[in-house]
Every structure is written in C-alpha cells, then in structure tokens.
Design an enzyme around this catalytic site. Structure first.
Site, PDB file in Angstrom:
ATOM      1  N   GLU A   1     106.595 119.263  11.987  1.00 39.43           N
ATOM      2  CA  GLU A   1     106.616 118.245  12.928  1.00 39.43           C
ATOM      3  C   GLU A   1     106.634 118.976  14.327  1.00 39.43           C
ATOM      4  O   GLU A   1     107.112 120.028  14.670  1.00 39.43           O
ATOM      5  CB  GLU A   1     107.980 117.303  12.680  1.00 39.43           C
ATOM      6  CG  GLU A   1     107.960 116.045  13.679  1.00 39.43           C
ATOM      7  CD  GLU A   1     108.967 115.039  13.300  1.00 39.43           C
ATOM      8  OE1 GLU A   1     109.789 115.226  12.399  1.00 39.43           O
ATOM      9  OE2 GLU A   1     108.643 114.057  13.832  1.00 39.43           O
TER      10      GLU A   1
ATOM     11  N   GLU B   1     108.182 106.448   7.750  1.00 44.23           N
ATOM     12  CA  GLU B   1     109.552 105.730   7.784  1.00 44.23           C
ATOM     13  C   GLU B   1     109.368 104.358   8.790  1.00 44.23           C
ATOM     14  O   GLU B   1     110.152 104.143   9.789  1.00 44.23           O
ATOM     15  CB  GLU B   1     110.542 106.415   8.554  1.00 44.23           C
ATOM     16  CG  GLU B   1     111.094 107.858   7.664  1.00 44.23           C
ATOM     17  CD  GLU B   1     112.481 108.577   8.100  1.00 44.23           C
ATOM     18  OE1 GLU B   1     112.694 108.261   9.244  1.00 44.23           O
ATOM     19  OE2 GLU B   1     112.865 109.415   7.296  1.00 44.23           O
TER      20      GLU B   1
ATOM     21  N   GLU C   1     110.219 113.916   2.561  1.00 40.06           N
ATOM     22  CA  GLU C   1     111.076 114.776   3.483  1.00 40.06           C
ATOM     23  C   GLU C   1     112.517 114.701   2.635  1.00 40.06           C
ATOM     24  O   GLU C   1     113.104 114.010   2.069  1.00 40.06           O
ATOM     25  CB  GLU C   1     111.653 113.734   4.645  1.00 40.06           C
ATOM     26  CG  GLU C   1     110.247 113.865   5.751  1.00 40.06           C
ATOM     27  CD  GLU C   1     110.654 113.152   7.094  1.00 40.06           C
ATOM     28  OE1 GLU C   1     111.909 113.198   7.471  1.00 40.06           O
ATOM     29  OE2 GLU C   1     109.717 112.619   7.506  1.00 40.06           O
TER      30      GLU C   1
HETATM   31  O1  AHR Z   1     112.673 115.395   9.818  1.00 39.56           O
HETATM   32  C1  AHR Z   1     113.502 114.844  10.861  1.00 39.56           C
HETATM   33  C2  AHR Z   1     113.252 113.311  11.062  1.00 39.56           C
HETATM   34  O2  AHR Z   1     113.849 112.849   9.824  1.00 39.56           O
HETATM   35  C3  AHR Z   1     111.861 112.863  10.780  1.00 39.56           C
HETATM   36  O3  AHR Z   1     110.948 113.065  12.170  1.00 39.56           O
HETATM   37  C4  AHR Z   1     112.094 111.581  10.078  1.00 39.56           C
HETATM   38  O4  AHR Z   1     110.867 111.184   9.539  1.00 39.56           O
HETATM   39  C5  AHR Z   1     113.288 111.577   9.647  1.00 39.56           C
HETATM   40  O5  AHR Z   1     114.195 110.585   9.957  1.00 39.56           O
END
Ligand code: AHR
Length: 497
Positions: free
Chosen positions: A26, A174, A297
C-alpha cells in the site's frame, strides 16, 4: 488419543493455489516509497526506479500476486493522479497514513512494471468510497483495452502501446470502515453497480472481487452472498492478529513476555474458525464453491517502533511472526477448496513485512524465511493429514502445540510443514507415513528456530534468525519421529522410492 501426526500420502485433497502466498503493498509509510520505489536518480541500485535488492528477494520467494494500491489508500486514490510525466503529477498529502507527501511518482505504469519484474500477477484495488463508477471503469479500460478508445489512447500517449493483462480487480476496500462506513446492504448494491462496468476487454478476463468482512462480521458475508453472489468471483476477509485486545495498546513487536507471545499465537489460530464459519455461509449460497474466499489482509499488528511515525505502521518481526506465518499458511492449505488467495500485510516496512529496509540496507525477516521455505507448497496437491497435537498451556489456557500441513509436488516429492509453538520445550512426536506401499523414503529438512522468545534480525545482525538444516528425525519403517525445536518452523522433504 495418542499424540501423533498421520499423513495419508495417497489421499489428495486438491491443489494449493499459489496465490495463497500473495502479498499486499500500500501507499503507506515506507512500503512503496523507499521500500520498493526509490526513483531512477537514487544511489540505491534500481531498475527504472524500482529497488533491485527487493525485487530479487521477492522473486526468490516466488511472490505469485501483489495487491495494490491499498488498503484504505485505495478508496482515496484517484488513478489519473499517477500517470503521465512524473514531474507533472500531483503532489498531495497522504491524509490517511501519517501525513506524508504523496508525489504520485509510483502509479499504474510503475506498478505494472514492478509486477512484470517480479513475474507475478497484479491485483488492483479500485476506489468505491470516494471514486465514481466512471473512474473505475476508465481505469480498467486504460489498463486492458487494446482497441480505439480515449483511455487506450491516453495509455499509448503515456508510453504503453499494448494493453496489460490484469486478472484480479477489487471493487473497494473495507467499505464497512475506511472505505465509506457503509452497511452491507448498501455496499452490496454499490458493488453490483460498480462491477457492471469492470469490463472484460478482448482476451482479458477479470476476476471480480467484492469487499468482504472484517474478522467475525458474519452478517456482512451473509448479506453479500445473498445479494451479490452471481456478480462476484471472490469475496474478501480481513483479519489482523494483535497480542492484546486493545487497539490503543497493542503490544510491542519485540521485548514482549510469554503472555503476549502465547496470546498472539492463540489469536492467530482463530483464523481457522473464521475461515470455517465464513465458508459455511458461502456454502449456503454457493455450494459448488465457484466463489473464492480471498484473505487479502492478514498478519500481525503491533505498536509501531518507538520514535517512528505512528501512521507508518513500522514494526520489527521476530520468530513469533514466523510462527504466525507458518500456522496461518497451514490453515489456508486446509481450506484451499475455498481460500484461493491470501495477501499478507504488507510486503516491505509495514506491519508483518517480509522485508525491512533502512536507506540502502535491506534485511529479510523471519516471516520472509517462512514464505521462502513454504514456497514448495505453491500449486502442489494438498495431502490428507491429521494432527493429534500435544497441548501447549500457559496460565491455564491451552492451545495445540503443533501445526502441520503436507502436500505433494508433480514430481512426487512430499513436503510437510511443521510449527512448534511452544516457547520452552521441543515437540517430539511420530509422523506416520501411510500409503507408501512399502516404499522406503529419503528425508531431509530445514528449520527456522528462535534462540530467544523475540529473536529477530537487525541491520547490524541480519542473519540472527535464518533457516538451518534439520536432522532431528528418525525413520523406522513408516514412522518418522521428529523433534521440533522450541519456537520453530520446519519443512521436511520426503522422497519415496
Ligand atoms: O494494512 C493496513 C490497513 O489495514 C489497510 O489500509 C486497511 O485496509 C486495514 O484496515
């Protein structure tokens, strides 16, 4: 019941999708900028701005798929900011993550180049929370359309003649939280609308991915499956492992005691229940298991390293993380009929990273070594295995001491991955090799063990925790007795004949 592992070498249970070994990068902290992208003018050796050392390490580990650009960043990202001459791209603040300046130098072309260098599949996550249907649809057109169109022309103007091939596209991230705080009913409708315009151009067939639940929010899965099953190829799940239950005091990445060590492993084991229960709901609407569950994730989440930007999520990585990785991958194997992809968070310098960097220096974390040792399971056939594990107890709470999984390659080599969670004692137990029809077997092994409860690699000592040859086994008839060191991840290679 006798403590033992029974491995039926002749019972195959389907293919372990290589994408279970996927990663997530990210625009957050030093993951993309510094961790992957240093720019062409950097003294750090790079190819067109992308660090050579990181690419080499990720290729060695056989990274199969990479998710980008977020995470929460995905629902704030407007892809047109990241194309065209880099000096003309917008500079802005990454408001979600640490207030860093985002200069957009790493955009679509750079990501697609990175995936080509890594020889991995791109998994692009589109913006639902603050983006439009048109914006998402044009991104797909820009990426994958080879005919005459405004977006194809724009791509060509920016130096990419041929369309890329993009297999995986996520419609929001999310959306129950940072991606718009939506109710599942509302997101399900939006998903149906947005995905309509995520088109397949030419031969490019997109696997459409709907945003799934946060941890044990089973209602989210129920609603999404009820309302949108026929419009999706996969549904996601996010689950992070914290040593405590308090997001404001999660616990440190190093220097922890036995209580936090034990609790972390116990909470990581919860992944099995989560995947099981979400799968039961999916089975109700999709008994043929057409739709995949993508855990895009997962991993540990600790307090940041002292003195670092709290929004950068930079944490060390110890033997505890190696065990979380090993046991979680074993869980994913077990559920590989439904779990088709997983993406550990995140690739470099963020959360449970496989790589840490400091300027030009780079180190491989214990988690990296687990992914590298386990890569032999990628695309192999899962074998039937049951563990009657000794129990590992701490202050009256018990968890299984040993986690195990096995697969067989196309060449017939059997691999067994074994984690001993116990911080203080070796795990000694017999592994019964059934179904070898009287054949003998050649056995070899590799182990990654901790010399202390928070053993980890540093830039001064990058090889404190590295895999070693494993010889603590004895084969008598078809019983292989193994002695797994405390806090260890071991992979055995068994070649029959
Ligand atoms: O990985 C860190 C964050 O965790 C991501 O941006 C989000 O999707 C999750 O809450």
């Amino acid at each position: 019941m006798a403590e033992r592992i029974v491995l039926n070498t002749d019972i195959r249970k389907g293919t372990i999708n290589r994408n279970i070994y996927g990663h997530f990068a990210e625009h957050l902290g030093r993951c993309i900028y510094e961790g992957i992208w240093v720019g062409e003018d950097s003294p750090i050796p790079n190819t067109k701005g992308i660090r050579n050392d990181v690419v080499e390490a990720l290729k060695e580990m056989k990274i199969p798929v990479l998710r980008w650009p977020g995470g929460c960043f995905a629902d704030e990202y407007h892809w047109k900011d990241g194309i065209g001459p880099s000096e003309e791209r917008k500079r802005m603040i990454n408001t979600h993550w640490g207030g860093a300046v985002e200069n957009n130098h790493f955009g679509t072309h750079e990501f697609m180049r990175l995936c080509a260098m890594l020889e991995c599949e791109p998994y692009i996550n589109g913006n639902v929370g603050s983006g439009t249907v048109q914006e998402m649809s044009e991104w797909v057109e820009y990426l994958t359309f080879n005919g005459v169109s405004p977006m194809a022309e724009l791509r060509q103007k920016n130096g990419q003649e041929e369309a890329w091939s993009v297999a995986y596209f996520g419609v929001g991230n999310e959306n129950w939280g940072c991606g718009g705080n939506m109710r599942p009913e509302y997101y399900a409708d939006l998903y149906r609308q947005y995905q309509t315009y995520v088109r397949n151009y030419g031969d490019n067939k997109i696997h459409r991915i709907a945003c799934g639940a946060n941890s044990d929010d089973y209602n989210w899965t129920e609603v999404l499956m009820r309302e949108a099953t026929r419009f999706m190829d996969s549904l996601t799940l996010h689950y992070y492992t914290l040593p405590t239950s308090d997001w404001t005091n999660k616990g440190a990445a190093t220097g922890y005691g036995t209580d936090e060590y034990f609790n972390t492993l116990k909470k990581a084991l919860f992944m099995d229940e989560l995947v099981t229960r979400h799968s039961v709901i999916m089975d109700k609407y999709d008994p043929d298991k057409r739709v995949g569950l993508i855990v895009d994730e997962w991993g540990t989440w600790y307090d940041v390293e002292p003195g670092t930007n709290p929004g950068f999520l930079y944490q060390q990585n110890t033997i505890r993380d190696a065990l979380v990785a090993g046991l979680t991958l074993n869980i994913f194997h077990k559920h590989s009929d439904r779990v088709r992809m997983a993406n550990i968070a995140q690739t470099v310098n963020v959360l449970q990273a496989v790589i840490l960097t400091e300027g030009e220096k780079m180190l491989l974390t214990p988690t990296y070594h687990v992914f590298n040792m386990y890569k032999i399971h990628q695309d192999a056939e899962l074998l039937d295995l049951t563990v009657d594990s000794p129990l590992y107890s701490y202050e009256g709470v018990e968890i299984p001491e040993v986690s195990a999984s096995a697969s067989v390659t196309a060449e017939g080599v059997i691999h067994v991955s074994l984690c001993n969670l116990n911080h203080a004692a070796p795990a000694v137990l017999p592994l019964e090799l059934r179904g070898l029809a009287g054949q003998s077997a050649a056995v070899s092994g590799t182990t990654l063990a901790g010399s202390s409860i928070d053993a980890h690699n540093t830039f001064g000592q990058p090889e404190a925790v590295v895999p070693q040859p494993f010889t603590a086994f004895q084969l008598e008839g078809d019983t292989l007795t193994v002695e797994l060191p405390p806090m260890s991840v071991t992979v055995l290679a068994i070649t029959p004949g």
